[in-house]
Design a protein around this motif. Sequence first.
Motif, mmCIF file in Angstrom:
data_model
loop_
_atom_site.group_PDB
_atom_site.id
_atom_site.type_symbol
_atom_site.label_atom_id
_atom_site.label_comp_id
_atom_site.label_asym_id
_atom_site.label_seq_id
_atom_site.Cartn_x
_atom_site.Cartn_y
_atom_site.Cartn_z
ATOM 1 N N GLU A 708 0.834 -1.215 0.000
ATOM 2 C CA GLU A 708 0.000 0.000 0.000
ATOM 3 C C GLU A 708 0.865 1.261 0.000
ATOM 4 O O GLU A 708 0.604 2.213 -0.752
ATOM 5 C CB GLU A 708 -0.906 -0.017 1.231
ATOM 6 C CG GLU A 708 -1.830 1.205 1.314
ATOM 7 C CD GLU A 708 -2.708 1.179 2.555
ATOM 8 O OE1 GLU A 708 -3.387 2.190 2.805
ATOM 9 O OE2 GLU A 708 -2.711 0.153 3.273
ATOM 10 N N ILE A 709 1.927 1.252 0.825
ATOM 11 C CA ILE A 709 2.804 2.434 0.899
ATOM 12 C C ILE A 709 3.492 2.676 -0.441
ATOM 13 O O ILE A 709 3.491 3.789 -0.974
ATOM 14 C CB ILE A 709 3.853 2.242 2.016
ATOM 15 C CG1 ILE A 709 3.170 2.227 3.392
ATOM 16 C CG2 ILE A 709 4.907 3.342 1.959
ATOM 17 C CD1 ILE A 709 4.103 1.819 4.523
ATOM 18 N N ALA A 710 4.085 1.622 -1.007
ATOM 19 C CA ALA A 710 4.803 1.776 -2.272
ATOM 20 C C ALA A 710 3.858 2.158 -3.403
ATOM 21 O O ALA A 710 4.203 2.973 -4.271
ATOM 22 C CB ALA A 710 5.532 0.472 -2.606
ATOM 23 N N GLN A 711 2.655 1.585 -3.409
ATOM 24 C CA GLN A 711 1.687 1.913 -4.466
ATOM 25 C C GLN A 711 1.299 3.385 -4.398
ATOM 26 O O GLN A 711 1.193 4.071 -5.424
ATOM 27 C CB GLN A 711 0.447 1.024 -4.332
ATOM 28 C CG GLN A 711 -0.546 1.187 -5.474
ATOM 29 C CD GLN A 711 -1.672 0.172 -5.403
ATOM 30 O OE1 GLN A 711 -1.806 -0.559 -4.431
ATOM 31 N NE2 GLN A 711 -2.482 0.121 -6.449
ATOM 32 N N GLU A 712 1.098 3.887 -3.188
ATOM 33 C CA GLU A 712 0.735 5.296 -3.027
ATOM 34 C C GLU A 712 1.880 6.207 -3.482
ATOM 35 O O GLU A 712 1.666 7.202 -4.182
ATOM 36 C CB GLU A 712 0.394 5.561 -1.556
ATOM 37 C CG GLU A 712 -0.072 6.984 -1.266
ATOM 38 C CD GLU A 712 -1.418 7.306 -1.890
ATOM 39 O OE1 GLU A 712 -1.683 8.496 -2.150
ATOM 40 O OE2 GLU A 712 -2.208 6.373 -2.133
ATOM 41 N N MET A 713 3.119 5.857 -3.095
ATOM 42 C CA MET A 713 4.265 6.687 -3.459
ATOM 43 C C MET A 713 4.489 6.696 -4.974
ATOM 44 O O MET A 713 4.740 7.748 -5.568
ATOM 45 C CB MET A 713 5.525 6.163 -2.754
ATOM 46 C CG MET A 713 5.511 6.336 -1.248
ATOM 47 S SD MET A 713 6.946 5.565 -0.443
ATOM 48 C CE MET A 713 8.261 6.604 -1.043
ATOM 49 N N LEU A 714 4.365 5.532 -5.614
ATOM 50 C CA LEU A 714 4.586 5.464 -7.056
ATOM 51 C C LEU A 714 3.443 6.108 -7.832
ATOM 52 O O LEU A 714 3.664 6.704 -8.895
ATOM 53 C CB LEU A 714 4.773 4.007 -7.478
ATOM 54 C CG LEU A 714 6.076 3.344 -6.991
ATOM 55 C CD1 LEU A 714 6.060 1.853 -7.262
ATOM 56 C CD2 LEU A 714 7.282 3.982 -7.671
ATOM 57 N N SER A 715 2.226 5.998 -7.317
ATOM 58 C CA SER A 715 1.085 6.636 -7.985
ATOM 59 C C SER A 715 1.242 8.154 -7.978
ATOM 60 O O SER A 715 0.788 8.842 -8.895
ATOM 61 C CB SER A 715 -0.221 6.228 -7.294
ATOM 62 O OG SER A 715 -0.427 4.838 -7.409
ATOM 63 N N TYR A 716 1.899 8.673 -6.942
ATOM 64 C CA TYR A 716 2.113 10.117 -6.827
ATOM 65 C C TYR A 716 2.951 10.654 -7.993
ATOM 66 O O TYR A 716 2.867 11.821 -8.348
ATOM 67 C CB TYR A 716 2.817 10.405 -5.494
ATOM 68 C CG TYR A 716 3.068 11.867 -5.225
ATOM 69 C CD1 TYR A 716 2.040 12.717 -4.820
ATOM 70 C CD2 TYR A 716 4.349 12.411 -5.352
ATOM 71 C CE1 TYR A 716 2.274 14.059 -4.565
ATOM 72 C CE2 TYR A 716 4.592 13.744 -5.101
ATOM 73 C CZ TYR A 716 3.544 14.568 -4.711
ATOM 74 O OH TYR A 716 3.776 15.891 -4.464
ATOM 75 N N THR A 717 3.764 9.779 -8.594
ATOM 76 C CA THR A 717 4.619 10.212 -9.712
ATOM 77 C C THR A 717 3.867 10.269 -11.039
ATOM 78 O O THR A 717 4.455 10.581 -12.073
ATOM 79 C CB THR A 717 5.815 9.253 -9.874
ATOM 80 O OG1 THR A 717 5.335 7.964 -10.281
ATOM 81 C CG2 THR A 717 6.589 9.121 -8.575
#
Length: 818
Positions: A708-717
């Motif tokens: 969930e954390i990584a998905q949120e961070m990568l989606s931000y890009t």
Amino acid sequence: MLIIITLIFNAMLIRQTAYEEGSRHLDELSAQIASSIEKQSRGQWNMLDLFYRYFADLSSDDWTVLNGYIKDKKEAFGFDSLCLVDEDAMYYDGEMSFSLLSNREVTTTLLTDRQPIILDNMFSAEGRLIFLIPIEKQVVGGKTVCALGVVYNSRNLFDMLNIQAFDGELRMYIIHQDGVALFRTSQENILTGYNIINSLGEAEFKRGSLDSFRNNIRGGRQELMTVQLENREYYLNHTPVEVNDWQLVTMVPVNVVSGRLMRSTMITFLCLFVVGTLIVLAFILLYSDSTRKVLKAEEVARKAAESANESKSRFLSNMSHDIRTPMNAIIGMTRIAQDHIEEPVKVKDCLKKIDLSGRLLVGLINDILDMSKIESGKMSLNNDTASLVELMQNLVSITQPTVFRKNQIFNIRLHDIRHESLIFDSLRLNQVMINLLGNAVKFTPEGGSISLDVTEEAAEDEKLVHLVFKVADTGIGISREFQKNLFTSFTRERDSKIDKIEGSGLGLAITKMIVTMMGGTITVESEPGRGSVFTVEMDFPVAGAPEEMSLPAIHVLVADDDPDTCRSAAGYLRELGARADAAYGGREAVKMVKEAVSDGDDYHIIFLDWRMPDLEGTDTAREIREVVGDDVPILIISAYDWNGIEVEAGEAGINGFIQKPFFKSTLYHNIQKYYLRCDLEQPKEELERNALSGKRLLLVDDNEINLEIAQEMLSYTGAVVETARDGQEAVEHFRNSPVGYYAMIFMDIQMPVMNGYEATRAIRQMERADAGQVLIFAMTADAFADDIELAKRVGMDAHFAKPLDMSAMLKEIRKIRG
């Protein structure tokens, strides 16, 4: 005829009996001597193992500390010297050194196969033996030592062979299978040649032959022979010794053995019994003495182990406290943020503190893991192009909150820095500097001062630069006695002034090991109550030519109460082409601005230190604004956080903030931005938000929270992110997707069904156009250099350590994509 035949038969019987008895006696005596030699040799290996325990725990790396120990052991065990062999097969003892590289037994058996050996042909004098055992690599006197040994005079070692049996006419030799003499009981001997077998070439064999003797030695078969030498007949016997290829050769006149037999078998037996008893008694005495010394050494080792365990217990207790501190902060700040969820400023402050505490916790855990890696010899460096600017900015960001809280003075000064981009392991160098600065802050009382001076000097190799880092403080200092153990693991000085200060006693040990691995040195100068200065010196390869920078001939003022900072900044500005003046306080800066305006030589941009004793930077800015108006950019410079003074600075007419220390590029880019209006840098948030726009990514992780954390961070890009829960699922996603569907794959390593390494291999081996082109990144908590190397070997393009740092990730991705 019968009488003659009887006499002849009787003589033959006596001779045969004498031969058989002689064979039996010589065999028995030789077997006892051979057994004693074997036990003596085993004693040397046991003794060397004992020496190695001491050697492995030795904190010093030179011969001086070893001299007293060597002298004591030489008197106790009777050897000539202690010796070392390094990884290049160079022999060293207290008096000489020479190469053993040509000796295959050394290079193959000792250094490659790691087996003990005995050398007997390394000295010009006959009868010198070297017992050598392989050891774990250690540095002594700048040499990487791989083997430890002792040198013996074989005459001292084989005193047991000087047995006055058979009326003193017994001659004994220890030889190799090829006949070369290793030891002889007397140099005034019947066989004086270098090779004992060859010395028998002219002898007349009565029983056996020279070829049989040579073949028996090679084949391990024992046979008593008789040989005629110098008009005298001798029994010739040999017995294998279970040490290397040694053989014990004995010679005794036949008439001595026969006469002894005919006079009295009992006398012979008693003589042999006495000899045997003496040997046994000598062995018992030697063994008892050696056992006592071994037990004493084991007791010393046991006490040392108990002391080490006690230190580690204290370490675990301290670490328990240190780990709980940031954990409490994380939990506490999370609760405060939840209670003030409608207050963005409060929540942002809590999140910032949670982030700092989390990083502190990661740092503590890394310390423990680093120590384990270093001690097991598995830690390695990950050298790459890195920036000194980023290193210094990171140090300031980490150090300044504690410095600010303790109201300490903190300065970072640069001297003659010409190369900002170098090749080094930025993580490890950052760790070294944080450890040293952290200790300086920790052990300096409130109101004290801490400084970091970085100086560039010329190195011997023009492709390298020599950097000197000096961390100085006005803290409590370190006693000379404790400085000897300063870099030992799990140790802290016992002092009522510091007993309440948190610390594990691990940081400086790790620092010393990392500095050594990086090829540098670390020293300390300190006195109790007068502060400390730690100096680290290293050579770094230059990453490339410095950036070309130049400015128009603008007039610049730098105001700072630290003269070194002023001189350094002014020097950089002049190198860039600007005209620079330095003021050493706020009031002097105001005066110089007024004089410049009066002379018609206005300043185009002004840099003011935030903290100056006579007039604060914001107050100085207010007075200068009254003189120059709003057109001249004024920047605040500080090693502290801008957020705390941003509002006040804006009200005082300050345009921006520049963080210490002053690099040439820092000054250049800020003048470009605030005076020449050439702000070439896109905001960090916008860069991250648009970095991967339109790209489709596959994110693979079996942990739901991490996913969930990584998905949120990568989606931000701006990327489109698809997910998989294990390596097998990721392989199927890729196999079933069109060519070019995924631009990148972010792969966790430790997963069920199929781990990240296996999944990467499977993807790279697929027969499709994009199998070798899609970018695959390791995303794991395994953050050591060998983990990074393994990720690259299986086909991954880069390695990102958890917790993920999006800025660092995007920087690496941009580098790979060109």
